[in-house]
Design a protein around this motif. Sequence first.
Motif, mmCIF file in Angstrom:
data_model
loop_
_atom_site.group_PDB
_atom_site.id
_atom_site.type_symbol
_atom_site.label_atom_id
_atom_site.label_comp_id
_atom_site.label_asym_id
_atom_site.label_seq_id
_atom_site.Cartn_x
_atom_site.Cartn_y
_atom_site.Cartn_z
ATOM 1 N N ILE A 98 0.845 -1.191 0.000
ATOM 2 C CA ILE A 98 0.000 0.000 0.000
ATOM 3 C C ILE A 98 0.880 1.240 0.000
ATOM 4 N N PHE A 99 0.682 2.104 -0.971
ATOM 5 C CA PHE A 99 1.402 3.366 -1.067
ATOM 6 C C PHE A 99 0.464 4.489 -0.624
ATOM 7 N N ARG A 100 0.856 5.165 0.449
ATOM 8 C CA ARG A 100 0.069 6.296 0.936
ATOM 9 C C ARG A 100 0.727 7.576 0.422
ATOM 10 N N VAL A 101 0.013 8.281 -0.442
ATOM 11 C CA VAL A 101 0.578 9.399 -1.193
ATOM 12 C C VAL A 101 -0.132 10.693 -0.817
ATOM 13 N N GLU A 102 0.652 11.709 -0.452
ATOM 14 C CA GLU A 102 0.068 13.015 -0.143
ATOM 15 C C GLU A 102 -0.642 13.580 -1.378
ATOM 16 N N GLY A 103 -1.873 14.058 -1.170
ATOM 17 C CA GLY A 103 -2.594 14.719 -2.246
ATOM 18 C C GLY A 103 -2.926 13.826 -3.423
ATOM 19 N N TRP A 104 -3.051 12.497 -3.173
ATOM 20 C CA TRP A 104 -3.296 11.570 -4.270
ATOM 21 C C TRP A 104 -4.571 11.920 -5.038
ATOM 22 N N SER A 105 -5.586 12.409 -4.336
ATOM 23 C CA SER A 105 -6.858 12.738 -4.997
ATOM 24 C C SER A 105 -6.694 13.883 -5.986
ATOM 25 N N ARG A 106 -5.628 14.678 -5.835
ATOM 26 C CA ARG A 106 -5.416 15.826 -6.729
ATOM 27 C C ARG A 106 -4.444 15.515 -7.864
ATOM 28 N N VAL A 107 -3.857 14.317 -7.865
ATOM 29 C CA VAL A 107 -2.949 13.917 -8.942
ATOM 30 C C VAL A 107 -3.787 13.386 -10.099
ATOM 31 N N GLU A 108 -3.625 13.977 -11.263
ATOM 32 C CA GLU A 108 -4.502 13.640 -12.390
ATOM 33 C C GLU A 108 -3.706 13.326 -13.648
ATOM 34 N N GLY A 109 -4.424 12.781 -14.620
ATOM 35 C CA GLY A 109 -3.887 12.598 -15.963
ATOM 36 C C GLY A 109 -2.652 11.714 -16.025
ATOM 37 N N ALA A 110 -1.641 12.178 -16.800
ATOM 38 C CA ALA A 110 -0.433 11.384 -17.033
ATOM 39 C C ALA A 110 0.318 11.115 -15.729
ATOM 40 N N ALA A 111 0.287 12.099 -14.811
ATOM 41 C CA ALA A 111 0.988 11.907 -13.538
ATOM 42 C C ALA A 111 0.345 10.785 -12.730
ATOM 43 N N ARG A 112 -0.959 10.715 -12.712
ATOM 44 C CA ARG A 112 -1.652 9.667 -11.944
ATOM 45 C C ARG A 112 -1.334 8.280 -12.508
ATOM 46 N N LYS A 113 -1.374 8.171 -13.839
ATOM 47 C CA LYS A 113 -1.054 6.886 -14.466
ATOM 48 C C LYS A 113 0.391 6.490 -14.182
ATOM 49 N N ALA A 114 1.317 7.477 -14.270
ATOM 50 C CA ALA A 114 2.727 7.177 -14.041
ATOM 51 C C ALA A 114 2.976 6.717 -12.607
ATOM 52 N N ILE A 115 2.315 7.333 -11.637
ATOM 53 C CA ILE A 115 2.495 6.942 -10.236
ATOM 54 C C ILE A 115 1.977 5.524 -10.022
ATOM 55 N N LYS A 116 0.850 5.181 -10.609
ATOM 56 C CA LYS A 116 0.345 3.804 -10.484
ATOM 57 C C LYS A 116 1.340 2.810 -11.086
ATOM 58 N N ASP A 117 1.920 3.165 -12.236
ATOM 59 C CA ASP A 117 2.921 2.289 -12.857
ATOM 60 C C ASP A 117 4.142 2.143 -11.947
ATOM 61 N N GLN A 118 4.577 3.258 -11.337
ATOM 62 C CA GLN A 118 5.724 3.209 -10.443
ATOM 63 C C GLN A 118 5.438 2.321 -9.226
ATOM 64 N N ALA A 119 4.226 2.415 -8.704
ATOM 65 C CA ALA A 119 3.853 1.579 -7.563
ATOM 66 C C ALA A 119 3.946 0.095 -7.920
ATOM 67 N N ASP A 120 3.517 -0.263 -9.117
ATOM 68 C CA ASP A 120 3.625 -1.662 -9.557
ATOM 69 C C ASP A 120 5.087 -2.096 -9.652
ATOM 70 N N VAL A 121 5.941 -1.206 -10.177
ATOM 71 C CA VAL A 121 7.363 -1.530 -10.302
ATOM 72 C C VAL A 121 7.981 -1.748 -8.921
ATOM 73 N N LEU A 122 7.683 -0.861 -7.984
ATOM 74 C CA LEU A 122 8.268 -0.967 -6.654
ATOM 75 C C LEU A 122 7.741 -2.191 -5.900
#
Length: 336
Positions: free
Chosen positions: A296-320
Amino acid sequence: MDVTAADVLAHRAAVQGLHDGDLGVLALGVVDSPPNTGAAAIAVRRLGYDEPLVRVLSLRGAPHLHRPSDVPGLRRVLRPRTPRQLQAWCGGMPAPELSDVDLVVELMRREFPGETATKGELSAAISPLLPKRATPYCPSCKTEHVIEGLFRLGTLLAGIELEPRGAKLVFRAPGPNDEGDSTLVSDYAHYVGPFAKADVEKWLGAGPQDTWPELRPVTVEGRKLLLGGDLVEGDELPAGLLLFPRDPYLLGPRWLVAEPDVAKRVWRPVGSPGALVTHGRVTGAWRYAFSGRTMIFRVEGWSRVEGAARKAIKDQADVLAGVWGADVLEATVVEW
């Protein structure tokens, strides 16, 4: 020469393999404390580097992953040659004589207890054989032992590597300990971009440097810095990254990557969280936890992360999650 912070960060992303998986950034080594953070730094760059790396106490005495061919040069850069450089390794303790560095190295190689040894075992093997100036009384341990920073430096100079994994420091018997030529400071200048000399010396943790590569002044957002070589024109800033606070992307002047209030939340004296990077800059913090097979990744301001940044963070979480769980774990990202 005037450049923007965005120019610098686009350069870093381009040369550090955050777009095309270039391997060159490994010349700087990657911090591996806590364990697995080194593997994480490699994984988020999609380096696919499958050559053996060695884990040693190097920059600032912290565990790092390095390419074996880079370690001899690293020893040359970090070996103290002046009292001020040795003092940088000894922290608040009075520095012993420079000759004591060679004595520590000699004893570590000669007295290494077995095929592997813990930090306590190796310290106990050499401390009684050192002069008092190198083994002051330690209030926390309630005994006299070799100065902590001197011990950590000695392991590197003696050719002693760490076991690949684990929070507890376990050392392997000494191997080759030759010194070699190094381009470490030049590599820093290339992979980090504009910097102040104090940035490099803080990163090395090895005291004032005697020599510098050819540098020229540059102005970034109205502030004077130094540049070695030319900036690479990056195509874009990273949309989203989950990095640890000492990741190579975050080296150099901190104001280039984060506002002061964000920097205070991410870079703490103890227990720093991860750095959330959106569109090239650190915009918040993150931490992780495990629940069964889920990371579980707890991310500050996750609800405000949108678009390409949101997709990239989800991809990074899978990698980690793959780094920690070897494909056993799944990842989920939630609001901190």
